[in-house]
Design an enzyme around this catalytic site. Structure first.
Site, PDB file in Angstrom:
ATOM      1  N   HIS A  80       0.874  -1.179   0.000  1.00 27.44           N
ATOM      2  CA  HIS A  80       0.000   0.000   0.000  1.00 27.44           C
ATOM      3  C   HIS A  80       0.914   1.233   0.000  1.00 27.44           C
ATOM      4  O   HIS A  80       1.772   1.371  -0.874  1.00 27.44           O
ATOM      5  CB  HIS A  80      -0.930  -0.118   1.221  1.00 27.44           C
TER       6      HIS A  80
ATOM      7  N   HIS B 158      -2.287  -2.122  -9.725  1.00 26.65           N
ATOM      8  CA  HIS B 158      -3.276  -1.551  -8.814  1.00 26.65           C
ATOM      9  C   HIS B 158      -4.513  -2.434  -8.833  1.00 26.65           C
ATOM     10  O   HIS B 158      -4.856  -2.964  -9.889  1.00 26.65           O
ATOM     11  CB  HIS B 158      -3.644  -0.121  -9.256  1.00 26.65           C
TER      12      HIS B 158
ATOM     13  N   ASP C 192       2.734   5.658  -6.615  1.00 31.49           N
ATOM     14  CA  ASP C 192       3.996   5.536  -5.864  1.00 31.49           C
ATOM     15  C   ASP C 192       5.227   5.417  -6.759  1.00 31.49           C
ATOM     16  O   ASP C 192       6.349   5.464  -6.274  1.00 31.49           O
ATOM     17  CB  ASP C 192       3.926   4.312  -4.937  1.00 31.49           C
TER      18      ASP C 192
END
Ligand code: CMC
Length: 436
Positions: free
Chosen positions: A268, A307, A363
């Site tokens: 995460h 994702h 990210d």
């Protein structure tokens, strides 16, 4: 529409059931009436990791993962990132509408007023080891805020809730900055309410002996945009944690601490830290092919890729790439961007990634910007947690006001032993040998 129903035939009984469909969804509880007889519990759904289960109705964030669309309260993320401050977006998430200038001035003032933390927090922060991870310090200190504001337990009171929302959004940067300075053994810097949210965070992190900290405007704006991009993302792992813990009516500090714990994991929010470590390990473009081969062999993961919901380019990653070039004009180019871009190019043309619809996520590029701005990798997830607090709290408020919500309590499919009798300890070895 009359035909918005689902007809199910249970082949065990030959009975047919008609179940309403609303917004492309059936209610799991409607399946309960599908039974083989009066003693039967009724049909359940089995959905490990919530692959196809909506746990709530929400009006906060819209996400279309196939098309790569993200909107907060209906506003496209691209427009909010271009025009808003982070606190304006936090207001939007929490209140449902963009603030007028008076409302925004008042909101900024309220947040500014609550940025200080109790002096005792500094004392127990001193108890952490110098190398404690900043996310662990943040999680512990946010949980500890509940001991300073006992009234926060009255979550049924809207006024009390609002006060804690303001306190949490206001104090997160202060706690995060203190955690950073504790690591370096530097004195803590008090917040300066004249600065913007991002500037203030930079001030508390980096001010040395100068009488007033002046943030570089490009870097401060870049941080503000990154905060906006991270502010909410509907029912992700940490938000689901916020809702699950919040559903027990625990106080918001303990609840947010649980969400921070969820965010810290490398699958995460912790991914941004791992991306930088991965890029450092790859080192040069020449090593990319070998790394990709390891990923395709299942030996490694390409961190910052993939994702659960996006099966298209993450719109946040697209904006972050633009921000990167503005930041590099000030800081100089972070050479890791070249490795990242080459990695992206190779991955996006490779059958393994195309087949699985794996694209860069938020990210993948954020850490490269953070590093160029002077942040260390272990701080990256904290930079995610500060703005996500606004989203967590918007979702927590929505949960507590939703008459359909109750304590979150999933069912299970039991696969263990049937009833069996207790075996005294002296007979267990013999009993085990008899089975073997
Ligand atoms: N590198 C290589 N293969 C991958 C990756 C990756 N990063 N992500 C998914 N896959 C493969 C996976 O092995 C599986 O292959 P197969 O069908 O052959 O078994 C397939 O793609 C589907 O993946 P999954 O694990 O079933 O997908 P998921 O929805 O359960 O997991 C994820 C989503 C984000 C946890 C995963 O993509 C991942 O681990 N990515 C790397 C960590 C990361 O960047 N996390 C940040 C997510 S975005 C921001 C946030 O949520 O905080």
């Amino acid at each position: 529409m009359d035909n918005e129903t689902l007809t199910i035939t249970d082949n065990r009984t030959q009975q047919t059931y008609t179940i309403p469909i609303s917004r492309g969804t059936i209610r799991a509880m409607d399946l309960r009436k599908i039974k083989t007889g009066p003693e039967d519990f009724g049909l359940m759904t089995y959905d490990p990791a919530f692959m196809n289960t909506a746990s709530c109705q929400s009006a906060v964030t819209f996400l279309d993962g196939e098309k790569g669309i993200l909107r907060y309260r209906g506003y496209p993320i691209e427009q909010l990132a271009e025009h808003c401050t982070f606190l304006e977006v936090a207001y939007l998430l929490l209140q449902g509408e963009l603030p007028t200038s008076d409302e925004l001035a008042n909101w900024n003032c309220e947040i500014g007023h609550h940025m200080m933390i109790h002096e005792n927090i500094k004392k127990f922060m001193d108890g952490f080891n110098h190398d404690a991870h900043p996310m662990s310090i943040l999680m512990s200190t946010v949980a500890a805020l509940s001991t300073f504001y006992p009234e926060a337990r009255t979550v049924s009171d809207a006024k009390v809730r609002r006060k804690q929302v303001i306190r949490l959004i206001a104090k997160m940067p202060t706690l995060a900055a203190y955690a950073y300075r504790h690591r370096l053994g530097l004195p803590y810097i008090y917040p300066d309410p004249e600065l913007t949210y991002a500037q203030n965070y930079m001030n508390m992190l980096w001010r040395r002996t100068e009488p007033k900290y002046v943030a570089n405007p490009v870097l401060a704006r870049a941080l503000e945009v990154l905060f906006i991009l991270h502010a909410d993302h509907e029912q992700n792992c940490s938000t689901n944690t916020m809702r699950a813990v919040g559903s027990s009516t625990a106080d918001p500090y303990s609840t947010a601490a649980a969400a921070i714990a969820a965010l810290s994991g490398p699958l995460h929010g912790g991914a941004n830290e791992e991306v930088l470590r991965m890029l450092a390990e790859i080192g040069t473009k020449a090593n990319i092919a070998g790394f990709i081969a390891q990923v395709k062999d299942g030996k490694r993961k390409l961190m910052g890729f993939g994702h659960r919901v996006y099966k298209n380019y993450d719109p946040r990653a697209r904006i972050i790439k633009q921000v990167a070039s503005e930041v590099f004009e000030v800081t100089g180019r972070n050479p890791k961007i070249d490795i990242a871009m080459e990695l992206e190019k190779i991955a996006l043309s490779d059958e393994y990634f195309i087949k699985r619809k794996l694209y860069p996520n938020v990210d993948f590029y954020s850490g490269i910007i953070y590093e160029a701005m002077g942040f260390k990798p272990e701080q990256f997830t904290v930079l995610f947690g500060i703005p996500r607090t606004a989203g967590w709290l918007a979702q927590w408020q929505e949960l507590l006001q939703d008459p359909e919500q109750k304590i979150a309590r999933p069912r299970q499919v039991y696969i263990g032993e049937e009833r069996r009798d207790f075996i005294p300890i002296e007979e267990r070895a013999l009993a085990a040998a008899a089975i073997a």
